[in-house]
Design a protein around this motif. Structure first.
Motif, mmCIF file in Angstrom:
data_model
loop_
_atom_site.group_PDB
_atom_site.id
_atom_site.type_symbol
_atom_site.label_atom_id
_atom_site.label_comp_id
_atom_site.label_asym_id
_atom_site.label_seq_id
_atom_site.Cartn_x
_atom_site.Cartn_y
_atom_site.Cartn_z
ATOM 1 N N GLU A 27 0.847 -1.198 0.000
ATOM 2 C CA GLU A 27 0.000 0.000 0.000
ATOM 3 C C GLU A 27 0.883 1.248 0.000
ATOM 4 O OE1 GLU A 27 -3.431 0.746 0.470
ATOM 5 O OE2 GLU A 27 -3.958 -1.315 -0.044
ATOM 6 N N LEU A 28 1.941 1.192 0.796
ATOM 7 C CA LEU A 28 2.861 2.314 0.888
ATOM 8 C C LEU A 28 3.585 2.501 -0.436
ATOM 9 C CD1 LEU A 28 4.122 4.471 2.613
ATOM 10 C CD2 LEU A 28 5.619 2.774 3.629
ATOM 11 N N ARG A 29 3.970 1.372 -1.071
ATOM 12 C CA ARG A 29 4.649 1.440 -2.374
ATOM 13 C C ARG A 29 3.692 2.054 -3.399
ATOM 14 N NH1 ARG A 29 5.773 -3.924 -3.702
ATOM 15 N NH2 ARG A 29 6.438 -4.138 -1.544
ATOM 16 N N LYS A 30 2.436 1.655 -3.341
ATOM 17 C CA LYS A 30 1.432 2.205 -4.254
ATOM 18 C C LYS A 30 1.299 3.713 -4.046
ATOM 19 C CE LYS A 30 -3.475 1.661 -5.280
ATOM 20 N NZ LYS A 30 -4.245 2.163 -4.128
ATOM 21 N N PHE A 31 1.312 4.141 -2.795
ATOM 22 C CA PHE A 31 1.216 5.573 -2.483
ATOM 23 C C PHE A 31 2.353 6.329 -3.172
ATOM 24 C CE2 PHE A 31 1.871 9.388 0.017
ATOM 25 C CZ PHE A 31 0.584 9.820 0.266
ATOM 26 N N GLY A 32 3.583 5.855 -2.991
ATOM 27 C CA GLY A 32 4.734 6.511 -3.610
ATOM 28 C C GLY A 32 4.658 6.476 -5.125
ATOM 29 N N ASN A 33 4.309 5.308 -5.670
ATOM 30 C CA ASN A 33 4.249 5.152 -7.129
ATOM 31 C C ASN A 33 3.207 6.057 -7.767
ATOM 32 O OD1 ASN A 33 6.272 3.373 -7.963
ATOM 33 N ND2 ASN A 33 5.152 1.626 -7.128
#
Lengths: 205, 205
Positions: free
Chosen positions: B40-46
């Motif tokens: 979820e955090l990776r998605k936020f950054g991406n």
């Protein structure tokens, strides 16, 4: 909200999941970012990718850190004989900001709350017991919230730690400094009367 | 704030640059993200990296879009003979949410404000004049704020567009629907008296 751009909508949705942020505020955030240089926006995105990759929890105290053992736990100038037990990382920051505590921390990751399905095994209690095995620790300070759940957790911890020769203490509770009596709730005011302290010890040092 | 982790501090700083967000709120946002799954955090950054890569401005109306020409401008069911001139993208969303307008937009990217150093050449005025060359447009609606700067911009635009055979109009100003007279400012109330409308035309359709 009725946005023309899919990626814009996605960015708004990501912000809108944050606590206290609605679609309108989220949209304001995104437009703010879009007004900046493209490399600023790239940096914003990259920061959270790095956060995901780099963040870890200190294997001693469970504070957030970039390394295996956090800066506080590995600082030899700090008092390794005192551990302050807190609910989460925010409390570490609050206490550090007071600049009044030079010991170490232990982040429980929550408090015992049967209604929310959080029991002792969900918290970092076993690692705390382990930290006391070495005998280096002389005092454990409970700095949890004064709710029913906080008191329950304090009680559970005190039973777990009673086999060790450590002093157990909690934060002093009472009237806020600078706070008028009329704004203090009855429970706090009552307790602060019962637990009154000698006048000399109340003077700021 | 006194954070142990550098990347954590960096993430807090990125949030704290957003309008209305201080260090404490930013920290709360970061902890909220950290409690979620790593993906979820990776998605936020991406999302924000993609936003930087994909976002562009419609070459017709300067709305934000994923494509060369935005969904509104390329929608043949919309009325291409009416253009609503707005200050920024937020205004497009506000008007779209009313579902009362079926024409096209033109985003100026600001209003003329000599005190802030914003002149006509800093805004998308020339492309607006260009859009009128084809003769397809029959009406231009000015939907800018009713401040001195908004009025100045309206006046400047009206001079630029007077050579075309188009109807120029502005939004109706007056008492809010559902608003009590005692909460309406004097200027608005005064103008709404001077510009009073026949009773029949005020009835909702």
């Amino acid at each position: 909200m009725n946005l023309v751009s899919k990626i814009l909508q996605q960015a708004v949705d990501e912000f809108a999941q944050l606590p206290g942020v609605g679609q309108k505020t989220a949209f304001r955030f995104v437009l703010h970012l879009l007004k900046k240089d493209p490399q600023e926006l790239r940096k914003f995105g990259n920061t959270f990718l790095q956060l995901q990759e780099q963040v870890q929890y200190c294997k001693e105290c469970f504070n957030i850190t970039d390394r295996e053992v956090c800066d506080i736990c590995s600082d030899q100038r700090r008092d390794h004989s005192t551990i302050c037990v807190v609910e989460d990382i925010r409390d570490v920051v609050s206490i550090e900001n007071t600049e009044q505590f030079k010991g170490l921390y232990h982040v429980l990751g929550g408090i015992i709350s049967p209604l929310d399905g959080i029991g002792p095994s969900d918290l970092h209690i076993a690692p705390l017991v382990e930290r006391l095995q070495s005998g280096e620790v002389k005092e454990v300070i409970f700095a949890l919230t004064t709710t029913m759940e906080g008191d329950t957790t304090n009680f559970y911890l005190s039973r777990q730690l009673q086999k060790f020769d450590v002093k157990l203490s909690t934060l002093a509770r009472g009237v806020s400094i600078g706070g008028g009596l009329e704004y203090t709730d009855e429970l706090t005011l009552g307790r602060s009367l019962v637990n009154r302290v000698p006048y000399e010890s109340s003077l700021a040092k």
